[in-house]
Design an enzyme around this catalytic site. Structure first.
Site, PDB file in Angstrom:
ATOM      1  N   ILE A 102       0.780  -1.121  -0.008  1.00 16.20           N
ATOM      2  CA  ILE A 102       0.123   0.133   0.065  1.00 16.20           C
ATOM      3  C   ILE A 102       0.889   1.134  -0.149  1.00 16.20           C
ATOM      4  O   ILE A 102       2.180   1.199   0.513  1.00 16.20           O
ATOM      5  CB  ILE A 102      -0.967  -0.038   1.107  1.00 16.20           C
ATOM      6  CG1 ILE A 102      -1.849   1.150   1.086  1.00 16.20           C
ATOM      7  CG2 ILE A 102      -0.172  -0.236   2.542  1.00 16.20           C
ATOM      8  CD1 ILE A 102      -2.997   1.172   2.016  1.00 16.20           C
ATOM      9  N   CYS A 103       0.235   2.311  -0.541  1.00 17.99           N
ATOM     10  CA  CYS A 103       1.053   3.479  -0.544  1.00 17.99           C
ATOM     11  C   CYS A 103       2.221   3.598  -1.571  1.00 17.99           C
ATOM     12  O   CYS A 103       2.199   3.457  -2.650  1.00 17.99           O
ATOM     13  CB  CYS A 103       1.491   3.940   0.831  1.00 17.99           C
ATOM     14  SG  CYS A 103       1.554   5.804   1.008  1.00 17.99           S
ATOM     15  N   ALA A 104       3.292   4.015  -0.920  1.00 19.72           N
ATOM     16  CA  ALA A 104       4.706   4.138  -1.729  1.00 19.72           C
ATOM     17  C   ALA A 104       5.071   2.551  -1.861  1.00 19.72           C
ATOM     18  O   ALA A 104       6.061   2.350  -2.547  1.00 19.72           O
ATOM     19  CB  ALA A 104       5.828   4.928  -1.102  1.00 19.72           C
ATOM     20  N   TYR A 123       0.628   5.346  -4.100  1.00 20.93           N
ATOM     21  CA  TYR A 123       0.430   6.711  -3.646  1.00 20.93           C
ATOM     22  C   TYR A 123       0.754   7.700  -5.009  1.00 20.93           C
ATOM     23  O   TYR A 123       1.898   7.391  -5.666  1.00 20.93           O
ATOM     24  CB  TYR A 123       1.422   6.978  -2.528  1.00 20.93           C
ATOM     25  CG  TYR A 123       1.195   8.500  -1.967  1.00 20.93           C
ATOM     26  CD1 TYR A 123       0.035   8.410  -1.021  1.00 20.93           C
ATOM     27  CD2 TYR A 123       2.208   9.465  -2.020  1.00 20.93           C
ATOM     28  CE1 TYR A 123       0.004   9.899  -0.324  1.00 20.93           C
ATOM     29  CE2 TYR A 123       1.955  10.716  -1.690  1.00 20.93           C
ATOM     30  CZ  TYR A 123       0.754  10.713  -0.827  1.00 20.93           C
ATOM     31  OH  TYR A 123       0.694  12.141  -0.217  1.00 20.93           O
TER      32      TYR A 123
END
Length: 182
Positions: A102-104, A123
Site C-alpha cells: 500500500i501507498c509507496a 500513492y
C-alpha cells in the site's frame, strides 16, 4: 497453519500497517507484525512506537499465505533495501503466496519486477516506480497474487480486500459492517 506477515521498518506508515493487522485479526486470520530492523521495537513515520511480534529472521516461511508491505517514508525505502525480504517476495508467486503493498510500498514490488503484466495502484507520484504495471486509480487493486492500494485513506478497503481473498467476501463485508465502514 497459515499466517499473514506484515513487515515493519522504521518509518512505516502506522495507519496502513496497523489497519491491516487489526482488520485481519478481527477476521480471525492469524497475522504477525514482523520487524526487519533487527529489533522488536519499530518507530513509525509519525514517531509512534510499535512492538512487532517477531523479527524477520524468526518467520516460518512455510506457514505464510500472504506478505504485506505498508508504505510510509522512509519505511518503504528500508523495506526495499532488505535483501531477505526481496528474496521472499520474489519467491512468493512460485510458492503460492499472496503479496500486498500500500501507498509507496508498491514501488518495492515494481523494483523487483513483480508488477509486469499486472494492474496496480500506489500513492500519487510513485506511478513511474510500478515498472511493467498498468496503473489504475482504484482504492485497492487485486491482480493475480498481488494486491496494491493507494495510501492512508484506502487502508480500510485494502484490508477488506485482503480478508476477501483469504476468507471470502461475506467475511470482508461483515468486518466492514462491524467497524461501521459500510
Amino acid at each position: 497453519m497459515s499466517k499473514v506477515y506484515v513487515f515493519l521498518a522504521d518509518g512505516f506508515e502506522e495507519v496502513e500497517g496497523l489497519t491491516a493487522v487489526d482488520l485481519l485479526r478481527r477476521a480471525q486470520i492469524e497475522t504477525e507484525m514482523v520487524s526487519v530492523t533487527g529489533k522488536l521495537e519499530v518507530t513509525g513515520s509519525h514517531r509512534i512506537q510499535v512492538k512487532a511480534d517477531c523479527l524477520f529472521e524468526e518467520i516460518q516461511q512455510d506457514e505464510a499465505v500472504m506478505y504485506v508491505l505498508p508504505g510510509g517514508m522512509p519505511g518503504t525505502l528500508h523495506l526495499g533495501a532488505h535483501q531477505g525480504l526481496a528474496a521472499l517476495l520474489k519467491s512468493a508467486e512460485a510458492e503460492g503466496k499472496k503479496v500486498a503493498a500500500i501507498c509507496a510500498a508498491p514501488s518495492v514490488l515494481g523494483g523487483l519486477g513483480l508488477l509486469k503484466g499486472k494492474t496496480a495502484v500506489c500513492y500519487p507520484g510513485f506511478e513511474d516506480k510500478l515498472q511493467g504495471a498498468e496503473v489504475k486509480e482504484s482504492s485497492a487493486e487485486v491482480s493475480g497474487y498481488i494486491t496494491t492500494s493507494r495510501g492512508v485513506g484506502t487502508a480500510i478497503p485494502f484490508a477488506l480486500a485482503l480478508i476477501a481473498q483469504l476468507k471470502d467476501q461475506e467475511t470482508a463485508d461483515e468486518i466492514g459492517k462491524s467497524i461501521v465502514w459500510s
